[in-house]
Design a protein around this motif. Structure first.
Motif, short mmCIF file in Angstrom:
data_model
loop_
_atom_site.label_atom_id
_atom_site.label_comp_id
_atom_site.label_asym_id
_atom_site.label_seq_id
_atom_site.Cartn_x
_atom_site.Cartn_y
_atom_site.Cartn_z
N PHE A 63 0.85 -1.19 0.00
CA PHE A 63 0.00 0.00 0.00
C PHE A 63 0.89 1.24 0.00
N TYR A 64 0.80 2.02 -1.08
CA TYR A 64 1.58 3.25 -1.21
C TYR A 64 0.67 4.46 -0.99
N ILE A 65 1.14 5.39 -0.17
CA ILE A 65 0.41 6.63 0.06
C ILE A 65 1.40 7.72 0.44
N SER A 66 1.13 8.94 0.04
CA SER A 66 2.03 10.03 0.42
C SER A 66 1.88 10.29 1.92
N LYS A 67 2.93 10.78 2.52
CA LYS A 67 2.90 11.08 3.96
C LYS A 67 1.82 12.11 4.26
N SER A 68 1.67 13.10 3.40
CA SER A 68 0.65 14.14 3.65
C SER A 68 -0.76 13.56 3.61
N LEU A 69 -1.05 12.68 2.66
CA LEU A 69 -2.37 12.05 2.61
C LEU A 69 -2.57 11.13 3.82
N VAL A 75 -8.95 8.48 11.73
CA VAL A 75 -8.48 7.51 12.72
C VAL A 75 -8.94 6.11 12.33
N ASN A 76 -10.18 5.99 11.84
CA ASN A 76 -10.69 4.67 11.43
C ASN A 76 -9.86 4.08 10.31
N ALA A 77 -9.50 4.89 9.32
CA ALA A 77 -8.70 4.40 8.20
C ALA A 77 -7.32 3.95 8.68
N LYS A 78 -6.71 4.72 9.56
CA LYS A 78 -5.40 4.33 10.09
C LYS A 78 -5.49 3.05 10.90
N GLU A 79 -6.55 2.92 11.69
CA GLU A 79 -6.76 1.69 12.47
C GLU A 79 -6.98 0.50 11.55
N PHE A 80 -7.70 0.71 10.45
CA PHE A 80 -7.91 -0.37 9.49
C PHE A 80 -6.58 -0.82 8.89
N LEU A 81 -5.72 0.12 8.54
CA LEU A 81 -4.40 -0.25 8.01
C LEU A 81 -3.58 -1.01 9.04
N GLY A 82 -3.67 -0.58 10.30
CA GLY A 82 -3.00 -1.31 11.37
C GLY A 82 -3.54 -2.72 11.53
N PHE A 83 -4.86 -2.86 11.40
CA PHE A 83 -5.49 -4.17 11.45
C PHE A 83 -4.98 -5.05 10.32
N CYS A 84 -4.87 -4.48 9.12
CA CYS A 84 -4.36 -5.24 7.97
C CYS A 84 -2.96 -5.76 8.25
N GLN A 85 -2.14 -4.92 8.87
CA GLN A 85 -0.76 -5.31 9.14
C GLN A 85 -0.67 -6.41 10.18
N SER A 86 -1.54 -6.39 11.18
CA SER A 86 -1.34 -7.31 12.29
C SER A 86 -2.33 -8.47 12.38
N CYS A 87 -3.50 -8.35 11.79
CA CYS A 87 -4.54 -9.34 12.08
C CYS A 87 -5.13 -10.08 10.88
N MET A 88 -4.81 -9.71 9.68
CA MET A 88 -5.50 -10.31 8.53
C MET A 88 -4.84 -11.58 8.01
N ILE A 90 -2.14 -11.72 6.34
CA ILE A 90 -1.52 -11.43 5.05
C ILE A 90 -0.21 -10.71 5.29
N GLU A 91 0.63 -10.72 4.28
CA GLU A 91 1.83 -9.90 4.35
C GLU A 91 1.44 -8.54 3.80
N PHE A 92 1.52 -7.51 4.65
CA PHE A 92 1.05 -6.18 4.27
C PHE A 92 2.17 -5.18 4.51
N GLU A 93 2.44 -4.39 3.49
CA GLU A 93 3.46 -3.34 3.62
C GLU A 93 2.81 -1.99 3.42
N LEU A 94 3.03 -1.08 4.34
CA LEU A 94 2.57 0.30 4.22
C LEU A 94 3.81 1.13 3.89
N ILE A 95 3.79 1.78 2.73
CA ILE A 95 4.92 2.58 2.30
C ILE A 95 4.49 4.03 2.20
N LEU A 96 5.07 4.87 3.05
CA LEU A 96 4.78 6.31 3.01
C LEU A 96 5.77 6.97 2.07
N ILE A 97 5.23 7.73 1.14
CA ILE A 97 6.06 8.37 0.12
C ILE A 97 6.23 9.84 0.47
N GLU A 98 7.44 10.30 0.48
CA GLU A 98 7.71 11.73 0.69
C GLU A 98 7.55 12.44 -0.62
#
Length: 99
Positions: A63-69, A75-88, A90-98
């Motif tokens: 998952f690619y997203i700019s740091k500003s976005l 908060v719900n969206a960030k929690e969902f991404l955290g859930f994807c990383q830890s509970c689904m 799956i192998e999930f990568e969150l990549i913040l783009i500068e």
């Protein structure tokens, strides 16, 4: 895999695709709402499962997203991404783009 077999969707707000190895990618370009975010993961997850059915393994999503976005996400969206990383399971990568 032929290029016509690739799963790709492009909109003004995001891009999703699955590469020839079965790795799924989401690139958020502009703001999307929470419902869209969840739908993207659901659609990509099922597409990857179809592609690796004959070769079961762990589902991998990048998952690619700019740091500003990311900073503007709810908060719900960030929690969902955290859930994807830890509970689904799956192998999930969150990549913040500068930018």
């Amino acid at each position: 895999m032929n290029e016509c077999d690739d799963f790709v969707r492009k909109t003004a707000n995001y891009r999703i695709w699955v590469d020839e190895t079965g790795v799924g990618y989401i690139r958020v370009l502009k703001r999307i709402n929470f419902k869209t975010l969840v739908s993207l993961f659901e659609e990509l997850h099922s597409e990857i499962k179809k592609r690796i059915a004959g070769n079961p393994g762990k589902i991998h999503i990048v998952f690619y997203i700019s740091k500003s976005l990311y900073d503007e996400m709810s908060v719900n969206a960030k929690e969902f991404l955290g859930f994807c990383q830890s509970c689904m399971g799956i192998e999930f990568e969150l990549i913040l783009i500068e930018m």
